[in-house]
Design an enzyme around this catalytic site. Structure first.
Site, short mmCIF file in Angstrom:
data_model
loop_
_atom_site.label_atom_id
_atom_site.label_comp_id
_atom_site.label_asym_id
_atom_site.label_seq_id
_atom_site.Cartn_x
_atom_site.Cartn_y
_atom_site.Cartn_z
N CYS A 114 9.73 0.67 4.54
CA CYS A 114 8.75 1.47 3.80
C CYS A 114 8.19 0.77 2.58
CB CYS A 114 9.38 2.81 3.39
SG CYS A 114 9.83 3.86 4.79
N HIS A 260 4.04 5.73 -1.40
CA HIS A 260 4.34 5.65 0.03
C HIS A 260 4.44 7.06 0.57
CE1 HIS A 260 6.37 5.20 3.78
NE2 HIS A 260 7.52 5.65 3.31
N ASN A 290 4.47 9.66 8.27
CA ASN A 290 4.99 8.47 7.60
C ASN A 290 4.70 7.26 8.49
OD1 ASN A 290 6.54 6.38 6.54
ND2 ASN A 290 8.35 7.65 6.19
#
Length: 333
Positions: A114, A260, A290
């Site tokens: 991530c 993020h 995501n």
């Protein structure tokens, strides 16, 4: 001293839209359950035979280059962030180099999940600051949907993720106090197994791929959701404040925070802790889920296109994810 400045942004999203109601048809979940916990309404899934991690990244890169008024031949180096490469090896960066037809330039893959894009941005920034390269492509691209447990057993993870790619063009500038002001990178490996895909791994079994891994589900992501949420909620504001302090700035100086896109509830918590209003934070997880290393450049591309990133704005990027790793970047646009 040379600085590095983002001169172009781009993105690519697969055409296939998968809603929460679509997922509810194949696992025990619901639109209400997913939205309440994550804020996600839908995500994109790749099309087999059409989309690959590399060619999605290439399409995002071409858009970024076009927006910068550049061509692939202007690129000196490629940094490619992903946890879902097309092959075990080689990395997807060289596949992008091939698709862009820029023979012999270097290509580096980054595997920090991530935080991959912010880590990649930091690497590219150092290459430019030291004078090694003048123009660097930084790409984040992910295909999650082919590696998820799309059953009730895996719903706690599988409802979170989507596919997509984003890219930026980083270029040298002599303008003082412009471009990337600073980057800040951290890790805490003692929590590595709290969010991970354990199999197949080179040290897990001989041979490394076995049928029981599929049967037992160890090829799918595992996540200690509460543990990850708790640490992310702490590390996000911490690393943002670290970037601000390094540049003698305050949260009120931020024109746009692009976190993020892990969980809308985390982003909202960070927003509240920093005292930012809605106009100072950009979220698009509602539509894409995501997308790991791709989430920040996708969001940056959309924010720029919508006029939410303007000349001289102070932009803050921040990420937290598997590893654990966390990172931030402060940019004067």
């Amino acid at each position: 001293m040379r600085n590095s400045r983002i001169v172009g942004v781009g993105r690519y999203l697969p055409e296939k839209v998968v809603t929460n109601d679509d997922l509810a048809e194949i696992m025990d979940t619901s639109d209400e359950w997913i939205q309440e916990r994550t804020g996600i309404r839908e995500r994109r899934f790749f099309k087999l035979g059409t989309d690959t991690t590399a060619n999605m990244g290439t399409r995002a890169a071409r858009m970024a280059l076009k927006n910068a008024g550049l061509t692939p031949q202007d690129v000196d180096f490629i940094v490619f962030a992903t946890l879902s490469p097309d092959y075990d090896f080689p990395g997807s960066g060289v596949l992008v180099q091939r698709e862009l037809d820029v023979p012999t330039i270097g290509a580096l893959d980054v595997r920090t999940q991530c935080t991959g894009f912010v880590y990649g941005l930091s690497i590219a920034d150092q290459f430019i600051k030291t004078g090694m390269y003048n123009t660097v492509l930084v790409i984040g691209s992910e295909i999650h949907s082919s590696g998820l447990d799309m059953t009730t057993r895996g719903r706690g993870v599988s409802v979170l993720f989507g596919d997509g790619a984003g890219a930026v063009v980083l270029q040298a500038t002599d303008e003082p106090n412009r471009g990337i002001l600073s980057t800040h990178l951290h890790s805490e490996g003692k929590y590595a197994e709290e969010l991970a895909v354990l199999d197949p791994g080179s040290s897990r079994a001989i041979p490394r791929t076995q049928a029981k891994m599929i049967e037992e589900g160890t090829i799918f992501p595992v996540m200690n959701g509460n543990h990850v949420f708790k640490h992310a909620s702490t590390r996000f504001p911490e690393v943002i404040n670290e970037a601000l302090a390094a540049n003698n700035l305050q949260p009120t100086d931020i024109d746009l925070l692009i976190p993020h896109q892990a969980n809308l509830r985390i982003s909202q918590m960070v927003q509240k802790l920093l005292g930012l209003d809605d106009s100072q934070v950009f979220n698009n997880i509602q539509r894409y889920g995501n997308t790991t290393a791709a989430s920040i450049p996708i969001a940056m591309s959309e924010a720029w296109e919508q006029g939410k990133i303007k000349e001289n704005d102070l932009i803050c990027l921040a990420a937290f994810g598997s590893g654990f790793t966390w990172a931030s970047a402060l940019i004067r646009w």
